[in-house]
Design an enzyme around this catalytic site. Structure first.
Site, PDB file in Angstrom:
ATOM      1  CG  ASP A 155     -47.873  -7.969 -30.472  1.00 47.83           C
ATOM      2  OD1 ASP A 155     -48.363  -8.988 -30.655  1.00 47.83           O
ATOM      3  OD2 ASP A 155     -47.623  -7.660 -29.228  1.00 47.83           O
TER       4      ASP A 155
ATOM      5  CD  GLU B 130     -51.410 -10.959 -31.343  1.00 48.26           C
ATOM      6  OE1 GLU B 130     -52.084 -11.720 -31.031  1.00 48.26           O
ATOM      7  OE2 GLU B 130     -51.202 -10.093 -30.803  1.00 48.26           O
TER       8      GLU B 130
ATOM      9  CG  ASP C 215     -45.312 -14.015 -26.334  1.00 51.78           C
ATOM     10  OD1 ASP C 215     -44.316 -13.767 -25.732  1.00 51.78           O
ATOM     11  OD2 ASP C 215     -45.972 -13.103 -26.846  1.00 51.78           O
TER      12      ASP C 215
END
Length: 639
Positions: A400, A447, A500
């Site tokens: 991430d 990501e 998300d």
């Protein structure tokens, strides 16, 4: 460019058709050149992953092969080509695949939360039946949990207290019964099979039973097979490197006088890790430390068994690793020199992102920043251990906020918003050279969402990591958006939306009419097919090698099933898919996924079916789920 008219050629990712005998013939004909003559690399096939992992990972291992540097000359222009010319083919394209993202806590479960029991294996069987090859999960670490009156964490897997431990709330009580560590009459009555997870209630009910199982494991004779397995697991260097500190940290946090305090507010001997004081604490908490370690072993035992089963069904498990760790964590406490801390042990600077169109103050995350110079001096050994641990638990790992390895936003620790931050240079390719020299062929997914500068793209391409494209981000009017399907690139993961984002159905309903018309025209959305399956189809058709969709989108659910709303603290992470036995009711969705995966060549080659039903690519009637029954049904676009 060689000297005096000589030439050289770069064969990149040499075809698997160029076998060892043909390569030997080619190498035999190569000519050694003088020092000033340039040369290029010829790539040879390397080792594939061990038996049991997915064939996709094996093919990537071959693509990321070891390299042999050789020098050779091309034949004279107008002369005969060199021997073996027609065998020097381009590399085979990596296979395409598809999968589903759903966290294990969202699975059905009889005791209030999804666990690693039979419903998890049922989900894997459902994925295999749908010809899916990917199960993507959120971080498996213990989630941040609230301490009433002290700390308001909201069970987020992205704010865990340890980057290496597993979330023991996922341990299956039924599997503990099968192992003889609990009896059936000790199990709690089944909780509500529907509705969201109530984590506090689950912890109150399940954790005492899991602790009891851990103590019973420790009480078994040393010659007991499971006790031997636990001792072996605990003695491994890769586990000892994090396990002891994590256990001691957990015990100290639970002391009544320290409850709710960050470690930098502990008494000086504890925060400075005075060796004498730590030895005293280890003696005091010896039994609790053993219990903590046994509980982590039970998590590993169940999860690795589940992973082995997934691999046997052709499913690759993709994990998720937040780039930063929590400040109040065993990681920072035990490795203070690797973080930017002041003389008072508090973070000097913290992580965040700058202001953008969505937030005029930016986002202030509050995680302590890394001291990258200190990490470089030890060749990123802490990070190597962290990624190695992630690769124990998963086949591939998504990192991430990958962009922070190129450049990261640094905010003064006393700032109230992220506005006052500044960009700092990240460790770049040197980081991955250090880590990969230790962990080897690590399959990393970047990501790379948000504001992505050129250095981020260069870094991702340098390590050959796939990036991400999200279809929900494609319709803002920018024709150059990388999220528009005609701008996708092959080495990427395509998502209709992530955990998300809104569910696709909720997102589509929130769009203005003009955007709906544009999207419908582009994606050929029909009113019968609906937005969710149209976006799944669009992701399947992308050139991205991997496409992944949420289980909520497979089920055509609205925003009531959203997993997380960034910037909103409460009400996240709790969605559950349904009651035990749920996946036996999802055969129509599996069939539709199977057809789309076959149509867009996202199945194993040896699975490309002799099943005539898969050659019929029209989708079935399913009025309840709003999926297409007739591809000629009224089209919502401009035509």
């Amino acid at each position: 460019r060689g000297t005096k008219g000589s030439r050289s050629r770069h064969l990149r990712n040499t075809s698997p058709h160029l076998n060892s005998s043909k390569m030997a013939s080619l190498v035999a004909g190569m000519v050694s050149w003088s020092a000033e003559t340039s040369f290029r690399r010829v790539t040879l096939s390397g080792k594939s992953k061990s038996k049991g992992t997915s064939r996709y990972c094996s093919s990537l291992s071959r693509a990321r092969s070891s390299q042999l540097t050789v020098r050779y000359a091309l034949p004279k222009i107008g002369g005969p080509v060199q021997e073996g010319y027609t065998e020097m083919l381009p590399a085979e394209r990596a296979p395409r695949r598809a999968g589903v993202i759903m966290h294990p806590t969202s699975l059905p479960g009889p005791y209030g939360v999804g666990d690693m029991g039979k419903e998890a294996t049922s989900f894997i069987d459902w994925l295999a039946d749908a010809k899916m090859q990917v199960w993507q999960v959120l971080p498996l670490v213990p989630p941040g949990r609230p301490i009433p009156g002290f700390r308001e964490d909201y069970w987020s897997p992205y704010s865990g207290r340890d980057a290496h431990c597993g979330n023991t709330l996922m341990i299956s009580l039924d599997e503990l019964v099968n192992d003889g560590l609990l009896s059936e009459n000790e199990l709690p009555p089944p909780c509500s099979h529907t509705g969201n997870v109530v984590f506090a209630k689950v912890a109150e009910t399940n954790e005492p039973l899991i602790a009891q199982a851990a103590r019973r494991l420790l009480e078994r004779p040393k010659e007991d097979p499971m006790r031997i397995a636990f001792a072996t697991w605990r003695s491994r260097a890769e586990n000892r490197s994090w396990l002891e500190d994590a256990a001691l940290f957990d015990c100290i946090c639970k002391e009544p006088e320290l409850c709710g305090k960050d470690w930098w507010d502990w008494p000086e001997p504890l925060r400075s890790r005075d060796s004498t004081v730590l030895q005293e604490k280890c003696f005091k908490f010896a039994a609790s430390i053993e219990e903590f370690c046994a509980t982590q072993y039970l998590f590993d035992k169940q999860w690795l068994s589940l992973k082995k089963y997934a691999n046997s069904r052709g499913i690759s498990i993709i994990g998720d690793m937040p780039i930063y760790v929590g400040g109040h964590s065993a990681d920072v406490w035990a490795h203070q020199s690797l973080f930017l801390l002041g003389s008072d042990y508090r973070p000097k600077s913290v992580a965040g992102v700058p202001p953008d169109a969505f937030s005029e103050d930016g986002q202030l995350w509050g995680n302590p920043l890394y001291d990258w110079e200190a990490h470089a001096k030890e060749n990123y050994s802490w990070w190597s251990g962290r990624i190695s641990r992630a690769l124990q638990l998963h086949d591939e790992v998504r990192i991430d906020h990958f962009r922070a390895f190129a450049g990261y936003w640094s905010v003064p620790a006393d700032a109230r918003t992220a506005k006052s931050g500044s960009w700092m240079v990240g460790p770049g390719e040197d980081f991955f050279k250090g880590v990969l020299s230790v962990v080897g062929d690590a399959h990393i997914v970047a990501e790379d969402l948000g504001v992505i500068t050129e250095d981020v793209v260069r870094l991702r391409e340098a390590i050959n990591a796939p990036g991400m494209v999200v279809l929900q981000f494609a319709w803002g009017g920018d024709s150059r958006s990388p999220h528009l399907p005609h701008n996708h690139y092959e080495n990427s993961f395509c998502y209709p939306g992530t955990h998300d984002n809104q569910t696709t159905q909720g997102w589509f309903e929130s769009l203005d009419d003009a955007t709906k018309v544009r999207l419908a025209s582009y994606a050929a959305i029909s009113d019968a097919e609906g937005a969710s399956w149209a976006m799944i189809r669009l992701a399947m058709s992308s050139v991205s090698r991997t496409c992944v969709f949420t289980m909520q989108d497979v089920l055509c659910l609205g925003d009531e099933a959203r997993m997380n709303t960034p910037g909103v603290a409460d009400g996240n992470w709790a969605w559950r898919v349904g009651s035990p036995g749920f996946f036996s009711t999802c055969k129509p969705q599996a069939k539709k996924l199977r057809k789309l995966a076959t149509l867009f060549e996202r199945v194993h080659q040896d699975d490309s079916s002799n099943d005539a039903s898969l050659l019929d690519t029209s989708l079935d009637v399913d009025t309840e789920q709003g999926t297409v029954s007739n591809p000629r049904k009224r089209f919502l676009g401009m035509f």
